[in-house]
Design a protein around this motif. Structure first.
Motif, PDB file in Angstrom:
ATOM      1  N   GLU A 103      -5.733  -0.753  -6.406  1.00 50.87           N
ATOM      2  CA  GLU A 103      -4.759  -0.781  -5.320  1.00 50.87           C
ATOM      3  C   GLU A 103      -3.602   0.142  -5.664  1.00 50.87           C
ATOM      4  O   GLU A 103      -3.382   0.478  -6.825  1.00 50.87           O
ATOM      5  N   ASN A 104      -2.879   0.526  -4.646  1.00 53.33           N
ATOM      6  CA  ASN A 104      -1.727   1.391  -4.828  1.00 53.33           C
ATOM      7  C   ASN A 104      -0.671   0.648  -5.625  1.00 53.33           C
ATOM      8  O   ASN A 104      -0.407  -0.524  -5.382  1.00 53.33           O
ATOM      9  N   ARG A 105      -0.048   1.307  -6.573  1.00 53.40           N
ATOM     10  CA  ARG A 105       0.986   0.675  -7.405  1.00 53.40           C
ATOM     11  C   ARG A 105       2.129   0.114  -6.571  1.00 53.40           C
ATOM     12  O   ARG A 105       2.738  -0.877  -6.922  1.00 53.40           O
ATOM     13  N   ALA A 106       2.423   0.753  -5.463  1.00 55.38           N
ATOM     14  CA  ALA A 106       3.539   0.312  -4.619  1.00 55.38           C
ATOM     15  C   ALA A 106       3.254  -1.033  -3.957  1.00 55.38           C
ATOM     16  O   ALA A 106       4.184  -1.700  -3.504  1.00 55.38           O
ATOM     17  N   ASN A 107       2.007  -1.456  -3.909  1.00 50.22           N
ATOM     18  CA  ASN A 107       1.648  -2.721  -3.267  1.00 50.22           C
ATOM     19  C   ASN A 107       1.780  -3.935  -4.172  1.00 50.22           C
ATOM     20  O   ASN A 107       1.518  -5.048  -3.734  1.00 50.22           O
ATOM     21  N   SER A 108       2.163  -3.742  -5.428  1.00 49.85           N
ATOM     22  CA  SER A 108       2.294  -4.899  -6.315  1.00 49.85           C
ATOM     23  C   SER A 108       3.451  -5.781  -5.854  1.00 49.85           C
ATOM     24  O   SER A 108       4.452  -5.305  -5.336  1.00 49.85           O
ATOM     25  N   ARG A 109       3.271  -7.088  -6.015  1.00 49.77           N
ATOM     26  CA  ARG A 109       4.258  -8.074  -5.562  1.00 49.77           C
ATOM     27  C   ARG A 109       5.270  -8.352  -6.667  1.00 49.77           C
ATOM     28  O   ARG A 109       4.980  -8.135  -7.844  1.00 49.77           O
ATOM     29  N   PRO A 110       6.438  -8.875  -6.308  1.00 48.57           N
ATOM     30  CA  PRO A 110       7.479  -9.121  -7.317  1.00 48.57           C
ATOM     31  C   PRO A 110       7.067 -10.123  -8.404  1.00 48.57           C
ATOM     32  O   PRO A 110       7.525 -10.018  -9.531  1.00 48.57           O
ATOM     33  N   ASP A 111       6.190 -11.077  -8.083  1.00 46.99           N
ATOM     34  CA  ASP A 111       5.809 -12.074  -9.082  1.00 46.99           C
ATOM     35  C   ASP A 111       4.567 -11.681  -9.883  1.00 46.99           C
ATOM     36  O   ASP A 111       4.115 -12.429 -10.747  1.00 46.99           O
ATOM     37  N   ASP A 112       4.014 -10.504  -9.624  1.00 50.57           N
ATOM     38  CA  ASP A 112       2.848 -10.034 -10.372  1.00 50.57           C
ATOM     39  C   ASP A 112       3.230  -9.713 -11.814  1.00 50.57           C
ATOM     40  O   ASP A 112       4.343  -9.252 -12.089  1.00 50.57           O
ATOM     41  N   SER A 113       2.290  -9.944 -12.710  1.00 53.71           N
ATOM     42  CA  SER A 113       2.445  -9.475 -14.088  1.00 53.71           C
ATOM     43  C   SER A 113       1.868  -8.079 -14.144  1.00 53.71           C
ATOM     44  O   SER A 113       0.752  -7.839 -13.674  1.00 53.71           O
ATOM     45  N   ILE A 114       2.630  -7.171 -14.709  1.00 52.58           N
ATOM     46  CA  ILE A 114       2.190  -5.784 -14.822  1.00 52.58           C
ATOM     47  C   ILE A 114       1.937  -5.514 -16.299  1.00 52.58           C
ATOM     48  O   ILE A 114       2.834  -5.646 -17.127  1.00 52.58           O
ATOM     49  N   ILE A 115       0.704  -5.193 -16.610  1.00 55.65           N
ATOM     50  CA  ILE A 115       0.287  -4.990 -17.989  1.00 55.65           C
ATOM     51  C   ILE A 115      -0.106  -3.535 -18.136  1.00 55.65           C
ATOM     52  O   ILE A 115      -0.977  -3.043 -17.416  1.00 55.65           O
ATOM     53  N   GLU A 116       0.541  -2.844 -19.045  1.00 56.64           N
ATOM     54  CA  GLU A 116       0.192  -1.453 -19.296  1.00 56.64           C
ATOM     55  C   GLU A 116      -0.619  -1.403 -20.578  1.00 56.64           C
ATOM     56  O   GLU A 116      -0.171  -1.877 -21.620  1.00 56.64           O
ATOM     57  N   TYR A 117      -1.809  -0.892 -20.476  1.00 56.41           N
ATOM     58  CA  TYR A 117      -2.710  -0.826 -21.622  1.00 56.41           C
ATOM     59  C   TYR A 117      -3.114   0.623 -21.838  1.00 56.41           C
ATOM     60  O   TYR A 117      -3.876   1.186 -21.053  1.00 56.41           O
ATOM     61  N   ASN A 118      -2.570   1.231 -22.867  1.00 58.02           N
ATOM     62  CA  ASN A 118      -2.851   2.642 -23.197  1.00 58.02           C
ATOM     63  C   ASN A 118      -2.692   3.557 -21.990  1.00 58.02           C
ATOM     64  O   ASN A 118      -3.542   4.398 -21.703  1.00 58.02           O
ATOM     65  N   GLY A 119      -1.606   3.355 -21.235  1.00 54.70           N
ATOM     66  CA  GLY A 119      -1.309   4.202 -20.089  1.00 54.70           C
ATOM     67  C   GLY A 119      -1.978   3.778 -18.801  1.00 54.70           C
ATOM     68  O   GLY A 119      -1.730   4.356 -17.759  1.00 54.70           O
ATOM     69  N   PHE A 120      -2.842   2.778 -18.864  1.00 60.80           N
ATOM     70  CA  PHE A 120      -3.526   2.278 -17.673  1.00 60.80           C
ATOM     71  C   PHE A 120      -2.843   0.990 -17.227  1.00 60.80           C
ATOM     72  O   PHE A 120      -2.595   0.103 -18.040  1.00 60.80           O
ATOM     73  N   VAL A 121      -2.534   0.884 -15.947  1.00 59.81           N
ATOM     74  CA  VAL A 121      -1.776  -0.263 -15.439  1.00 59.81           C
ATOM     75  C   VAL A 121      -2.714  -1.299 -14.818  1.00 59.81           C
ATOM     76  O   VAL A 121      -3.535  -0.973 -13.964  1.00 59.81           O
ATOM     77  N   ILE A 122      -2.566  -2.533 -15.278  1.00 61.67           N
ATOM     78  CA  ILE A 122      -3.309  -3.678 -14.752  1.00 61.67           C
ATOM     79  C   ILE A 122      -2.296  -4.615 -14.118  1.00 61.67           C
ATOM     80  O   ILE A 122      -1.239  -4.874 -14.688  1.00 61.67           O
TER      81      ILE A 122
END
Length: 169
Positions: A103-122
Motif C-alpha cells: 500500500e502507499n505509505r501515505a495511507n498508513s493510519r496514526p495507530d499503525d506500527s511502522i517497522i523499518e527493516y533494512n530500508g524496507f517499511v512494514i
C-alpha cells in the motif's frame, strides 16, 4: 511541567510545614496528595533505564534476506513509494490467517506500527501486531511449497499450508 498546571508547587512537592512527610523527594519522584482534604500523599517514582545499543533489539517483524530481496523486486516493479502491510484476519483452517499487501505509505493510519527493516517499511495495525510480534517472514522459490512463509512464535497451531494459525492470548 504538564503535571503542575494549576496545582500549587507545595502540593506537588509535599505538604507545607514541619511535617516529617515533607522530606525532599528524590529528583526522580513527584509527590502529590491522593485526597486534598485528607492530605495523604502518593508518591510516583520513575526510573531511568538506558536504551540498548542500536541494532541489539530485534524488530517486531523481521524478514529473511530472500524475503527482503523478493519484496524489493516486487515493489520496484510498481514504481511507487509502497510499504508492506502485514495483518491478521479471522478465517482459515486454524482460525486466523495472515494478510499481506502493498500500500502507499501515505495511507498508513496514526495507530499503525511502522517497522523499518533494512530500508524496507512494514506497517502493521495494533491488533494484528499482538499476534505477529516476533514473526519472521521468509520466501522460497521452490516449485512445490514455494512462496512466503511465516515463522510466528505466537502460533500455537498452524495448518499444513502455513498461511493459517491459532494463537492463545
Amino acid at each position: 511541567m504538564a503535571l503542575s498546571a494549576g496545582v500549587p508547587s507545595q502540593i506537588l512537592c509535599g505538604l507545607q510545614g514541619g511535617d516529617s512527610r515533607t522530606a525532599a523527594a528524590p529528583p526522580s519522584s513527584i509527590r502529590f496528595p491522593r485526597d486534598f482534604r485528607r492530605r495523604s500523599l502518593v508518591c510516583v517514582r520513575s526510573s531511568l533505564i538506558s536504551a540498548p545499543a542500536t541494532g541489539s533489539v530485534a524488530p517486531a517483524i523481521s524478514l529473511t534476506d530472500k524475503a527482503l530481496n523478493h519484496l524489493n523486486k516486487m515493489r520496484s516493479e510498481r514504481n511507487e513509494d509502497l510499504c508492506l502491510r502485514i495483518g491478521v484476519k479471522q478465517g482459515g483452517c486454524s482460525g486466523m490467517s495472515y494478510t499481506m499487501e502493498f500500500e502507499n505509505r501515505a495511507n498508513s493510519r496514526p495507530d499503525d506500527s511502522i517497522i523499518e527493516y533494512n530500508g524496507f517499511v512494514i506497517v502493521c495495525d495494533p491488533k494484528s501486531l499482538l499476534f505477529v510480534y516476533g514473526m519472521q517472514l521468509d520466501f522460497s522459490d521452490a516449485l512445490i511449497g514455494g512462496g512466503f512463509s511465516f515463522k510466528n512464535p505466537n502460533a500455537t497451531q498452524t495448518c499444513g499450508c502455513g498461511k493459517s494459525f491459532a494463537a492463545e492470548m
